[in-house]
Design a protein around this motif. Structure first.
Motif, PDB file in Angstrom:
ATOM      1  N   GLU A  88       0.826  -1.217   0.000  1.00  0.00           N
ATOM      2  CA  GLU A  88       0.000   0.000   0.000  1.00  0.00           C
ATOM      3  C   GLU A  88       0.856   1.262   0.000  1.00  0.00           C
ATOM      4  OE1 GLU A  88      -3.339  -0.011   2.602  1.00  0.00           O
ATOM      5  OE2 GLU A  88      -3.762   2.116   2.290  1.00  0.00           O
ATOM      6  N   GLU A  89       0.478   2.226  -0.850  1.00  0.00           N
ATOM      7  CA  GLU A  89       1.196   3.508  -0.930  1.00  0.00           C
ATOM      8  C   GLU A  89       0.242   4.691  -0.828  1.00  0.00           C
ATOM      9  OE1 GLU A  89       3.368   3.444  -4.612  1.00  0.00           O
ATOM     10  OE2 GLU A  89       4.536   1.683  -4.042  1.00  0.00           O
ATOM     11  N   THR A  90      -0.866   4.510  -0.116  1.00  0.00           N
ATOM     12  CA  THR A  90      -1.835   5.611  -0.026  1.00  0.00           C
ATOM     13  C   THR A  90      -1.397   6.689   0.955  1.00  0.00           C
ATOM     14  OG1 THR A  90      -3.035   4.488   1.746  1.00  0.00           O
ATOM     15  CG2 THR A  90      -3.799   4.071  -0.508  1.00  0.00           C
ATOM     16  N   GLY A  91      -0.544   6.334   1.919  1.00  0.00           N
ATOM     17  CA  GLY A  91      -0.152   7.291   2.954  1.00  0.00           C
ATOM     18  C   GLY A  91      -1.271   7.586   3.949  1.00  0.00           C
ATOM     19  N   LEU A  92      -2.351   6.834   3.899  1.00  0.00           N
ATOM     20  CA  LEU A  92      -3.462   7.058   4.830  1.00  0.00           C
ATOM     21  C   LEU A  92      -3.044   6.681   6.253  1.00  0.00           C
ATOM     22  CD1 LEU A  92      -6.315   5.439   2.697  1.00  0.00           C
ATOM     23  CD2 LEU A  92      -6.179   7.863   3.340  1.00  0.00           C
ATOM     24  N   PRO A  93      -3.605   7.369   7.269  1.00  0.00           N
ATOM     25  CA  PRO A  93      -3.255   6.998   8.652  1.00  0.00           C
ATOM     26  C   PRO A  93      -3.656   5.558   8.977  1.00  0.00           C
ATOM     27  CG  PRO A  93      -4.997   8.689   8.593  1.00  0.00           C
ATOM     28  CD  PRO A  93      -4.492   8.527   7.192  1.00  0.00           C
ATOM     29  N   TYR A  94      -4.641   5.031   8.259  1.00  0.00           N
ATOM     30  CA  TYR A  94      -5.071   3.646   8.511  1.00  0.00           C
ATOM     31  C   TYR A  94      -4.600   2.705   7.403  1.00  0.00           C
ATOM     32  CZ  TYR A  94      -8.804   5.534   5.566  1.00  0.00           C
ATOM     33  OH  TYR A  94      -9.505   6.158   4.566  1.00  0.00           O
ATOM     34  N   ALA A  95      -3.503   3.095   6.723  1.00  0.00           N
ATOM     35  CA  ALA A  95      -2.949   2.243   5.658  1.00  0.00           C
ATOM     36  C   ALA A  95      -2.483   0.902   6.218  1.00  0.00           C
ATOM     37  CB  ALA A  95      -1.785   2.950   4.977  1.00  0.00           C
ATOM     38  N   SER A  96      -2.551  -0.119   5.376  1.00  0.00           N
ATOM     39  CA  SER A  96      -2.103  -1.455   5.789  1.00  0.00           C
ATOM     40  C   SER A  96      -0.583  -1.532   5.816  1.00  0.00           C
ATOM     41  CB  SER A  96      -2.641  -2.488   4.799  1.00  0.00           C
ATOM     42  OG  SER A  96      -1.922  -3.698   4.918  1.00  0.00           O
ATOM     43  N   LYS A  97      -0.054  -2.172   6.868  1.00  0.00           N
ATOM     44  CA  LYS A  97       1.384  -2.490   6.916  1.00  0.00           C
ATOM     45  C   LYS A  97       1.557  -4.007   6.939  1.00  0.00           C
ATOM     46  CE  LYS A  97       2.120   1.640   9.706  1.00  0.00           C
ATOM     47  NZ  LYS A  97       0.670   1.789   9.991  1.00  0.00           N
ATOM     48  N   ARG A 131       4.049 -11.922   1.357  1.00  0.00           N
ATOM     49  CA  ARG A 131       3.506 -10.891   0.466  1.00  0.00           C
ATOM     50  C   ARG A 131       3.023  -9.699   1.278  1.00  0.00           C
ATOM     51  NH1 ARG A 131       4.345 -12.684  -4.866  1.00  0.00           N
ATOM     52  NH2 ARG A 131       3.645 -14.823  -5.083  1.00  0.00           N
ATOM     53  N   PRO A 132       3.192  -8.490   0.722  1.00  0.00           N
ATOM     54  CA  PRO A 132       2.478  -7.358   1.324  1.00  0.00           C
ATOM     55  C   PRO A 132       0.991  -7.529   0.996  1.00  0.00           C
ATOM     56  CG  PRO A 132       3.505  -6.701  -0.744  1.00  0.00           C
ATOM     57  CD  PRO A 132       3.905  -8.143  -0.503  1.00  0.00           C
ATOM     58  N   VAL A 133       0.117  -6.990   1.828  1.00  0.00           N
ATOM     59  CA  VAL A 133      -1.323  -7.151   1.574  1.00  0.00           C
ATOM     60  C   VAL A 133      -2.023  -5.804   1.702  1.00  0.00           C
ATOM     61  CG1 VAL A 133      -3.368  -8.548   2.057  1.00  0.00           C
ATOM     62  CG2 VAL A 133      -1.136  -9.376   2.764  1.00  0.00           C
ATOM     63  N   MET A 134      -2.941  -5.556   0.800  1.00  0.00           N
ATOM     64  CA  MET A 134      -3.695  -4.299   0.811  1.00  0.00           C
ATOM     65  C   MET A 134      -5.120  -4.552   0.330  1.00  0.00           C
ATOM     66  SD  MET A 134      -3.026  -1.005  -1.662  1.00  0.00           S
ATOM     67  CE  MET A 134      -4.229   0.343  -1.694  1.00  0.00           C
ATOM     68  N   THR A 171      -4.543  -0.806  -7.608  1.00  0.00           N
ATOM     69  CA  THR A 171      -3.297  -0.035  -7.590  1.00  0.00           C
ATOM     70  C   THR A 171      -2.951   0.309  -6.141  1.00  0.00           C
ATOM     71  OG1 THR A 171      -4.380   2.126  -7.797  1.00  0.00           O
ATOM     72  CG2 THR A 171      -3.814   0.990  -9.846  1.00  0.00           C
ATOM     73  N   ALA A 172      -1.664   0.579  -5.911  1.00  0.00           N
ATOM     74  CA  ALA A 172      -1.159   0.794  -4.550  1.00  0.00           C
ATOM     75  C   ALA A 172      -1.704   2.079  -3.917  1.00  0.00           C
ATOM     76  CB  ALA A 172       0.371   0.838  -4.579  1.00  0.00           C
ATOM     77  N   ARG A 173      -2.275   2.972  -4.745  1.00  0.00           N
ATOM     78  CA  ARG A 173      -2.786   4.232  -4.195  1.00  0.00           C
ATOM     79  C   ARG A 173      -4.314   4.334  -4.293  1.00  0.00           C
ATOM     80  NH1 ARG A 173      -1.088   8.850  -6.636  1.00  0.00           N
ATOM     81  NH2 ARG A 173      -0.434   7.759  -8.522  1.00  0.00           N
ATOM     82  N   PHE A 174      -4.988   3.216  -4.502  1.00  0.00           N
ATOM     83  CA  PHE A 174      -6.462   3.227  -4.534  1.00  0.00           C
ATOM     84  C   PHE A 174      -6.979   3.517  -3.120  1.00  0.00           C
ATOM     85  CE2 PHE A 174     -10.588   0.779  -4.361  1.00  0.00           C
ATOM     86  CZ  PHE A 174     -11.301   1.639  -5.182  1.00  0.00           C
ATOM     87  N   ALA A 175      -7.686   4.631  -2.986  1.00  0.00           N
ATOM     88  CA  ALA A 175      -8.114   5.050  -1.644  1.00  0.00           C
ATOM     89  C   ALA A 175      -9.492   5.692  -1.717  1.00  0.00           C
ATOM     90  CB  ALA A 175      -7.098   6.039  -1.065  1.00  0.00           C
ATOM     91  N   PRO A 176     -10.553   4.877  -1.638  1.00  0.00           N
ATOM     92  CA  PRO A 176     -11.894   5.464  -1.659  1.00  0.00           C
ATOM     93  C   PRO A 176     -12.049   6.460  -0.498  1.00  0.00           C
ATOM     94  CG  PRO A 176     -12.013   3.062  -1.776  1.00  0.00           C
ATOM     95  CD  PRO A 176     -10.584   3.416  -1.466  1.00  0.00           C
ATOM     96  N   VAL A 177     -12.694   7.590  -0.781  1.00  0.00           N
ATOM     97  CA  VAL A 177     -12.977   8.550   0.284  1.00  0.00           C
ATOM     98  C   VAL A 177     -14.117   7.932   1.116  1.00  0.00           C
ATOM     99  CG1 VAL A 177     -14.595   9.858  -1.215  1.00  0.00           C
ATOM    100  CG2 VAL A 177     -13.534  10.966   0.764  1.00  0.00           C
ATOM    101  N   ILE A 178     -13.976   7.977   2.443  1.00  0.00           N
ATOM    102  CA  ILE A 178     -14.909   7.179   3.272  1.00  0.00           C
ATOM    103  C   ILE A 178     -16.364   7.650   3.086  1.00  0.00           C
ATOM    104  CG2 ILE A 178     -15.532   6.500   5.627  1.00  0.00           C
ATOM    105  CD1 ILE A 178     -12.589   6.380   6.311  1.00  0.00           C
TER     106      ILE A 178
END
Ligand code: ZN
Ligand code: ZN
Length: 433
Positions: free
Chosen positions: A95-104, A115-118, A399-406
């Motif tokens: 994940e590359e969204t930079g969101l505070p709740y991004a997956s690590k 594998r990384p998971v997102m 994509t690594a930056r897919f980030a739906p607005v809540i």
């Protein structure tokens, strides 16, 4: 939600009668997003879902169907049986969204490779909206009659989860009632607040395969003693690009992608074999047959052209059917969505080349289904990119930056499920629309 929404609608009145603690669901969404799990490994996700359904004190819940599938059944008097479906799995993407709740999260996949998971396809949003819709419809149960099934399906990204649930006896051994209507939704790179569907095929079918090409390996300095599978594979990949562009009618929807290409381990050794991974999308069955046959023709011919003496090996790895929206269901869906969402609902979006295994839950029982897409892209960003002619620059699903607005994504997804379920439950309500 659109300015044209008519607040006099009976559906709107009904939904307003069951307000939700939306912050609870925003927290749940962030939890799902931060803790994604790969296909067929959705154990913790399933636990969270089952615990939530238990707290609603209305659903008979069954777990571990076809892997980590979870199904809740709310029997609420005579009437239709409606199945609402959400999928559960994440993707092996960092994940590359930079969101505070991004997956690590990293986890070993089913083959043991870390594998990384997102949640890069929005299945976290799907689950949250379905759980919230389950609560809303529970609160409204004096206002409808019938049986509500909420189904949480694993392994959608592998295209195997729906079939695994059916094969595990979803409607037999696990005694889930066979639904009259099957409904599902997917969050997409569309303007948040918007909803779209279409009569007929809304999503293309997909087929994936692995092809092994056999050469003769040897020393990198002595190519004349070898049959180089890397060169053979390169020719195959280039030649395959002419299939959709030169052999398929330009008016027909089809895609061919070579998603993986593997030959050799080091610089100075010519490998014995190469492996190519291919994914195709098609809408018409004739087109699918033509693509599959032409791939074989091209691969075999290129192997022969290279002097390979061993026939290439074809292995089909995945099949997803077309998602076809039932005509009579669509009449009800279009009426109810047009009334509730007004201009934010588009009843004739283009067929997408993205695929789904959702329809198997219906077609395996000879039952009809309907599916819609809804938007997750923040309205300001969408409008700006649209003005600039750069819509395709917005990070989309997978994509690594897919980030739906809540919001308003979540409210729209919840309301779409509730509006659809209520419309199909209540024939009187259908007549009033
Ligand atoms: Zn996906
Ligand atoms: Zn998806």
């Amino acid at each position: 939600m659109g300015s044209n929404r008519r607040f006099t609608s009976s559906l709107t009145d009904l939904l307003l009668a069951a307000p939700l603690d939306i912050e609870k669901y925003e927290a749940l969404y962030k939890h799902f997003h931060e803790h994604p799990e790969l296909s067929n490994l959705e154990a913790e996700t399933a636990k969270t879902i089952a615990a939530h359904l238990l707290r609603l004190q209305a659903f008979k819940t069954t777990t571990n169907i076809g892997g980590h599938g979870v199904v809740g059944v709310l029997e609420n008097g005579p009437g239709k049986t409606i199945l609402l479906r959400a999928d559960m799995d994440g993707l092996p993407i960092l994940e590359e969204t930079g969101l505070p709740y991004a997956s690590k999260v990293t986890m070993p996949d089913v083959e043991g490779v870390m594998r990384p998971v997102m949640h890069a396809c929005g299945h976290d949003m799907h689950m949250t909206c379905l759980l919230a819709a389950a609560e809303t419809l529970t609160k409204l149960r004096q206002r409808w009659s019938g049986t509500l099934i909420v189904l949480f399906q694993p392994a959608e990204e592998r295209g195997t989860g729906a079939k695994a649930m059916i094969d595990d006896g979803l409607y037999e051994r696990h005694k889930i009632p066979v639904p009259d209507f099957v409904l599902g939704q997917h969050v997409m790179a569309m303007r948040a607040g918007s909803v779209g569907s279409k009569m007929g095929t809304i999503m293309a079918g997909a087929d994936s395969m692995k092809i092994t090409l056999f050469g003769v390996g040897g020393h990198g300095s002595q190519p004349h003693r070898t049959i180089d599978p890397a060169v053979m594979a390169a020719h195959v990949v280039v030649r395959l690009q002419t299939l959709v562009s030169r052999e398929i009618n330009p008016g027909d929807i089809s895609v061919l992608t070579v998603g993986s290409l593997q030959a050799g381990q080091t610089e100075n050794v010519i490998a014995d074999s190469a492996e190519i991974g291919i994914d195709i999308r098609s809408v018409r069955p004739e087109t699918r047959e033509k693509l599959l046959a032409s791939i074989r023709r091209i691969v075999k011919a290129e192997c022969e052209a290279s002097g390979s003496t061993v026939a290439p090996l074809f292995k089909m790895t995945r099949h997803l059917p077309n998602t076809v929206n039932d005509e009579s269901m669509m009449k009800t869906l279009v009426k109810s969505f047009s009334e509730y969402f007004g201009d934010d609902f588009d009843a004739n979006i283009p067929t997408t080349t993205i695929s789904e295994d959702f329809s198997i839950l219906a077609t395996s029982q000879g039952r009809p289904c309907a599916f819609w897409h809804w938007g997750g892209i923040e309205e300001g960003l969408w409008d700006q990119r649209l003005k600039e002619g750069r819509i395709d620059d917005i990070p989309a699903n997978h994509t690594a930056r897919f980030a739906p607005v809540i919001q308003p994504t979540m409210r729209t997804g919840i309301n779409a499920l509730c509006v659809a379920a209520l419309a199909f439950f209540d024939e009187k309500l259908q007549h009033r629309l």
